[in-house]
Design an enzyme around this catalytic site. Structure first.
Site, PDB file in Angstrom:
ATOM      1  N   GLU A  54      -5.461  -5.345  -9.236  1.00 31.45           N
ATOM      2  CA  GLU A  54      -6.626  -5.608 -10.094  1.00 31.45           C
ATOM      3  C   GLU A  54      -7.668  -4.506  -9.970  1.00 31.45           C
ATOM      4  OE1 GLU A  54      -5.322  -7.364  -7.773  1.00 31.45           O
ATOM      5  OE2 GLU A  54      -6.737  -8.319  -6.422  1.00 31.45           O
ATOM      6  N   GLY A  81       3.399  -4.267  -1.525  1.00 31.86           N
ATOM      7  CA  GLY A  81       2.062  -4.542  -1.005  1.00 31.86           C
ATOM      8  C   GLY A  81       2.128  -4.856   0.468  1.00 31.86           C
ATOM      9  N   GLY A  82       1.118  -5.561   0.955  1.00 32.25           N
ATOM     10  CA  GLY A  82       1.033  -5.826   2.390  1.00 32.25           C
ATOM     11  C   GLY A  82       1.949  -6.955   2.841  1.00 32.25           C
ATOM     12  N   ILE A  83       2.209  -6.939   4.149  1.00 35.82           N
ATOM     13  CA  ILE A  83       3.128  -7.936   4.732  1.00 35.82           C
ATOM     14  C   ILE A  83       2.645  -9.353   4.484  1.00 35.82           C
ATOM     15  CG2 ILE A  83       3.818  -8.945   6.937  1.00 35.82           C
ATOM     16  CD1 ILE A  83       4.412  -6.302   8.040  1.00 35.82           C
ATOM     17  N   GLU A  84       1.364  -9.598   4.739  1.00 33.40           N
ATOM     18  CA  GLU A  84       0.861 -10.987   4.613  1.00 33.40           C
ATOM     19  C   GLU A  84       1.010 -11.489   3.177  1.00 33.40           C
ATOM     20  OE1 GLU A  84       0.992 -10.987   8.273  1.00 33.40           O
ATOM     21  OE2 GLU A  84       0.471 -12.837   7.202  1.00 33.40           O
ATOM     22  N   THR A  85       0.757 -10.624   2.213  1.00 32.59           N
ATOM     23  CA  THR A  85       0.963 -11.029   0.814  1.00 32.59           C
ATOM     24  C   THR A  85       2.441 -11.254   0.551  1.00 32.59           C
ATOM     25  OG1 THR A  85      -0.905  -9.611   0.223  1.00 32.59           O
ATOM     26  CG2 THR A  85       0.462 -10.441  -1.581  1.00 32.59           C
ATOM     27  N   GLY A  86       3.265 -10.383   1.118  1.00 37.22           N
ATOM     28  CA  GLY A  86       4.708 -10.542   0.949  1.00 37.22           C
ATOM     29  C   GLY A  86       5.203 -11.879   1.453  1.00 37.22           C
ATOM     30  N   GLU A  98       8.656  -4.594  -0.907  1.00 35.42           N
ATOM     31  CA  GLU A  98       8.339  -3.286  -0.328  1.00 35.42           C
ATOM     32  C   GLU A  98       7.001  -3.449   0.365  1.00 35.42           C
ATOM     33  OE1 GLU A  98      11.658  -0.921  -1.696  1.00 35.42           O
ATOM     34  OE2 GLU A  98      10.088  -0.637  -0.206  1.00 35.42           O
ATOM     35  N   CYS A 130       1.982   4.044   2.440  1.00 32.86           N
ATOM     36  CA  CYS A 130       2.793   3.091   3.200  1.00 32.86           C
ATOM     37  C   CYS A 130       3.612   3.806   4.273  1.00 32.86           C
ATOM     38  CB  CYS A 130       3.734   2.352   2.266  1.00 32.86           C
ATOM     39  SG  CYS A 130       4.869   3.449   1.390  1.00 32.86           S
TER      40      CYS A 130
HETATM   41  N1  LIG Z   1       6.833  -0.162   1.009  1.00 32.68           N
HETATM   42  C1  LIG Z   1       6.322   0.523   0.012  1.00 32.68           C
HETATM   43  O1  LIG Z   1       7.028   1.225  -0.744  1.00 32.68           O
HETATM   44  C2  LIG Z   1       4.828   0.473  -0.238  1.00 32.68           C
HETATM   45  C3  LIG Z   1       4.276   1.334  -1.197  1.00 32.68           C
HETATM   46  C4  LIG Z   1       2.895   1.264  -1.424  1.00 32.68           C
HETATM   47  C5  LIG Z   1       2.100   0.384  -0.708  1.00 32.68           C
HETATM   48  N2  LIG Z   1       2.681  -0.431   0.224  1.00 32.68           N
HETATM   49  C6  LIG Z   1       1.853  -1.342   1.025  1.00 32.68           C
HETATM   50  O2  LIG Z   1       0.861  -1.977   0.208  1.00 32.68           O
HETATM   51  C7  LIG Z   1      -0.287  -2.275   1.009  1.00 32.68           C
HETATM   52  C8  LIG Z   1      -1.531  -1.772   0.329  1.00 32.68           C
HETATM   53  O3  LIG Z   1      -1.593  -2.283  -0.976  1.00 32.68           O
HETATM   54  P1  LIG Z   1      -2.570  -3.509  -1.358  1.00 32.68           P
HETATM   55  O4  LIG Z   1      -3.787  -3.512  -0.499  1.00 32.68           O
HETATM   56  O5  LIG Z   1      -2.716  -3.477  -2.829  1.00 32.68           O
HETATM   57  O6  LIG Z   1      -1.670  -4.760  -0.931  1.00 32.68           O
HETATM   58  P2  LIG Z   1      -1.941  -6.306  -1.244  1.00 32.68           P
HETATM   59  O7  LIG Z   1      -0.829  -7.046  -0.634  1.00 32.68           O
HETATM   60  O8  LIG Z   1      -3.333  -6.674  -0.921  1.00 32.68           O
HETATM   61  O9  LIG Z   1      -1.830  -6.395  -2.865  1.00 32.68           O
HETATM   62  C9  LIG Z   1      -0.699  -5.895  -3.522  1.00 32.68           C
HETATM   63  C10 LIG Z   1      -0.567  -6.624  -4.859  1.00 32.68           C
HETATM   64  O10 LIG Z   1      -0.324  -7.989  -4.588  1.00 32.68           O
HETATM   65  C11 LIG Z   1      -1.211  -8.798  -5.345  1.00 32.68           C
HETATM   66  N3  LIG Z   1      -1.421 -10.046  -4.620  1.00 32.68           N
HETATM   67  C12 LIG Z   1      -2.363 -10.319  -3.677  1.00 32.68           C
HETATM   68  N4  LIG Z   1      -2.229 -11.589  -3.236  1.00 32.68           N
HETATM   69  C13 LIG Z   1      -1.175 -12.142  -3.927  1.00 32.68           C
HETATM   70  C14 LIG Z   1      -0.532 -13.422  -3.930  1.00 32.68           C
HETATM   71  N5  LIG Z   1      -0.958 -14.407  -3.137  1.00 32.68           N
HETATM   72  N6  LIG Z   1       0.525 -13.623  -4.779  1.00 32.68           N
HETATM   73  C15 LIG Z   1       0.961 -12.626  -5.565  1.00 32.68           C
HETATM   74  N7  LIG Z   1       0.390 -11.386  -5.625  1.00 32.68           N
HETATM   75  C16 LIG Z   1      -0.660 -11.157  -4.792  1.00 32.68           C
HETATM   76  C17 LIG Z   1      -2.448  -7.941  -5.511  1.00 32.68           C
HETATM   77  O11 LIG Z   1      -3.215  -8.389  -6.600  1.00 32.68           O
HETATM   78  C18 LIG Z   1      -1.818  -6.582  -5.738  1.00 32.68           C
HETATM   79  O12 LIG Z   1      -1.451  -6.434  -7.090  1.00 32.68           O
HETATM   80  C19 LIG Z   1      -0.068  -1.581   2.348  1.00 32.68           C
HETATM   81  O13 LIG Z   1       0.387  -2.502   3.321  1.00 32.68           O
HETATM   82  C20 LIG Z   1       1.028  -0.584   2.037  1.00 32.68           C
HETATM   83  O14 LIG Z   1       1.785  -0.246   3.187  1.00 32.68           O
HETATM   84  C21 LIG Z   1       4.019  -0.408   0.484  1.00 32.68           C
HETATM   85  C1  LIG Z   2       4.909   6.705  -2.480  1.00 32.54           C
HETATM   86  N1  LIG Z   2       5.381   6.207  -1.192  1.00 32.54           N
HETATM   87  C2  LIG Z   2       6.247   5.026  -1.413  1.00 32.54           C
HETATM   88  C3  LIG Z   2       6.114   7.217  -0.455  1.00 32.54           C
HETATM   89  C4  LIG Z   2       4.242   5.827  -0.338  1.00 32.54           C
HETATM   90  C5  LIG Z   2       3.487   4.680  -0.837  1.00 32.54           C
HETATM   91  O1  LIG Z   2       2.543   4.220  -0.240  1.00 32.54           O
END
Ligand SMILES: NC(=O)c1ccc[n+]([C@@H]2O[C@H](COP(=O)([O-])OP(=O)(O)OC[C@H]3O[C@@H](n4cnc5c(N)ncnc54)[C@H](O)[C@@H]3O)[C@@H](O)[C@H]2O)c1
Ligand SMILES: C[N+](C)(C)CC=O
Length: 490
Positions: free
Chosen positions: A179, A229-234, A251, A285
């Site tokens: 967002e 996104g982040g682990i906790e959201t995952g 991811e 990440c």
């Molecule tokens: N593994 C990878 O390829 C990769 C790549 C980029 C970023 N990341 C990770 O992403 C994180 C940073 O990104 P962030 O702060 O946007 O993460 P985040 O988990 O806060 O949010 C990611 C997305 O999830 C959505 N979201 C939040 N709560 C949700 C819910 N309850 N249900 C469904 N969707 C929800 C958010 O709106 C956003 O679009 C870091 O931990 C980073 O390591 C991983």
């Molecule tokens: C683009 N990548 C996946 C290598 C790092 C993302 O956070």
């Protein structure tokens, strides 16, 4: 800003009249750069219904793969045509340097090209059936309706890793960007429309995770949820997806070790240690924020790294010579500052940084100095947890076994690096490092041909490469009896 600041649902741009709005902020100076509609469950449900209808009764799933591939390739061409506009939008939205964003756009067009050409390369497989007079074939079919949720740090890159394979394989989708950084995803949906992807196939809903994201994760008409996104959201998404046993692609975060052996080229290792962390102010990440350095070169290496880091130029991503921009938000800046406080309390030694810059020109942005902690130990939170900022921790090791043990002492398993001139040693380490990507004498290099994803709590499944397209297919075995006869068993 010449951009459709709206949702894109069933081939229509909607939401301009919505009373629910969200301001998009430039993290360099906190100026409002756009105002977009804030979607909620109703827009999510409308998009899901459009995608469901397009998949169940539309023609996209049965469109010849060659034709789908050509459309995905067309999107790549449109991205290349508009790459400068996209790069500037990305830097305006995220604060990263425009040079970095230009590199992202090349990568992103490459992802669409890669999957455009891969679309019609899977004709299935004939099995040498053990049953006489029979034909046994295995085919791959699209999963169906795919929910796709992306983070703020690489908005369009992470979106491309989902959009391109999903479209190439005949799925329909609903994309929810972060967002706080929706602009380039909006733009790519303008290009998806221009490429004449049929209405309802690709849908875009802007809004928060707890509303729009949660609906995509739980709605029974969504067959797959792909989340970055982040682990906790995952974990929340895993729980929400269990309602109808959705296919899951996760991811997640990383805390990525970078092992520096004494026999490496020092200049190379120092240079790559910085490349491994400080792009996009460490908001990566796969950032190599956990340096693990052999005792014999520790002081020389750290002193050289500190001296290089002290020279960093922080500033606007649009200013020539800027090496590092701001963090994404005030909240994230506070989180990074909290980690520095934790590191101090845990007894780590602050070698450089550890504060906001004093430069008056940077006071309106969410800036933080590149920071290095030494005398770190594996039990520290600063070593174990993902700060997701420009913070490096340095640990020492004295043997190859100890280095690998430290590298694997983590809940994460996304990526890691090994710097040494002894390639046999590097390969031994790579074989034992429990993570989805290991770089030898390199860091943070990725391309569409190779799979990307994590071991352990860094995720489930892979994006990019052939595995990245297989994530968006189901596998079916079709068996044909050529000489059917009654069995007379019952
Ligand atoms: N593994 C990878 O390829 C990769 C790549 C980029 C970023 N990341 C990770 O992403 C994180 C940073 O990104 P962030 O702060 O946007 O993460 P985040 O988990 O806060 O949010 C990611 C997305 O999830 C959505 N979201 C939040 N709560 C949700 C819910 N309850 N249900 C469904 N969707 C929800 C958010 O709106 C956003 O679009 C870091 O931990 C980073 O390591 C991983
Ligand atoms: C683009 N990548 C996946 C290598 C790092 C993302 O956070």
């Amino acid at each position: 800003m010449n951009l459709n600041l709206q949702h894109y649902i069933n081939g229509e741009w909607i939401g301009a009249e919505s009373e629910n709005k969200r301001q998009i902020i430039n993290p360099y100076n906190q100026e409002i750069i756009a105002v977009v509609p804030e979607g909620n469950e109703s827009e999510a449900k409308a998009a899901i219904a459009a995608a469901r209808e397009a998949f169940d009764n539309g023609e996209w799933a049965t469109t010849p793969a060659t034709e789908r591939g050509a459309i995905v390739t067309k999107i790549a061409e449109l991205i290349e045509r508009d790459k400068e506009e996209l790069a500037e939008l990305e830097s305006l939205d995220t604060g990263k340097t425009v040079e970095e964003s230009r590199g992202d756009m090349v990568d992103i067009a490459g992802v669409f090209r890669y999957y455009g050409q891969l679309a019609d390369k899977d004709g299935g497989e004939l099995i040498d059936s053990p049953v006489p007079n029979s034909i046994s074939k295995v085919v791959h079919e699209p999963v169906g309706v795919c929910g796709q949720i992306t983070p703020w740090n690489y908005p369009l890159l992470q979106a491309s890793w989902k959009l391109a394979p999903a479209l190439a394989t005949g799925n329909t989708l609903i994309m929810k960007p972060s967002e706080i950084t929706p602009l380039t995803t909006i733009k790519v949906f303008e290009l998806i429309e221009e490429a004449e992807v049929p209405a309802g196939v690709a849908n875009l809903v802007l809004g928060a995770g707890a509303t729009v994201g949660a609906e995509l994760s739980s709605n029974v008409d969504v067959d797959l949820i792909s989340f970055t996104g982040g682990i906790e959201t995952g974990k929340k998404i895993m729980q929400a997806a269990s309602g109808n046993v959705k296919k899951l692609a996760l991811e997640l975060g990383g805390k990525n070790p970078n092992i520096i052996f004494a026999d490496t080229d020092l200049d190379l290792a120092v240079d790559q240690a910085m490349n491994g962390v400080f792009f996009h102010a460490g908001q990566i990440c796969s950032a190599g924020t956990r340096l693990i350095v052999e005792e014999g070169i520790h002081d020389t290496f750290v002193n050289a790294l500190v001296e290089r880091v002290k020279q960093f130029k922080l500033g606007s991503g649009f200013e020539e010579g800027t090496q590092m921009g701001p963090l994404i938000s005030a909240e994230h800046l506070a989180k990074v500052e909290k980690y520095v406080e934790t590191g101090m309390k845990e007894g780590a030694t602050l070698a450089v940084g550890g504060a906001r810059p004093e430069n008056p020109a940077l006071q309106n942005g969410f800036f933080y100095l590149p920071t290095i902690f030494t005398n770190c130990t594996t039990d520290m939170d600063i070593v174990q947890e993902e700060a997701f900022g420009p913070i490096i921790t340095v640990e020492k090791f004295s043997s190859e076994q100890e280095a690998v043990k430290l590298a694997n002492d983590s809940i994460y398993g996304l990526a890691g690096g090994v710097f040494t001139n002894d390639i046999a040693k590097a390969e031994r380490c790579a074989a034992k490092m429990r993570m989805g990507t290991v770089w030898i004498n390199e860091f943070n290099l990725y391309f569409p041909h190779a799979p990307w994803g994590g071991y352990k709590q860094s995720g489930i499944g892979r994006e990019l490469g052939k595995l990245g397209i297989e994530e968006y297919t189901e596998t079916k075995h079709i068996f044909q009896n050529l000489k059917p006869e009654p069995l007379h068993w019952f």
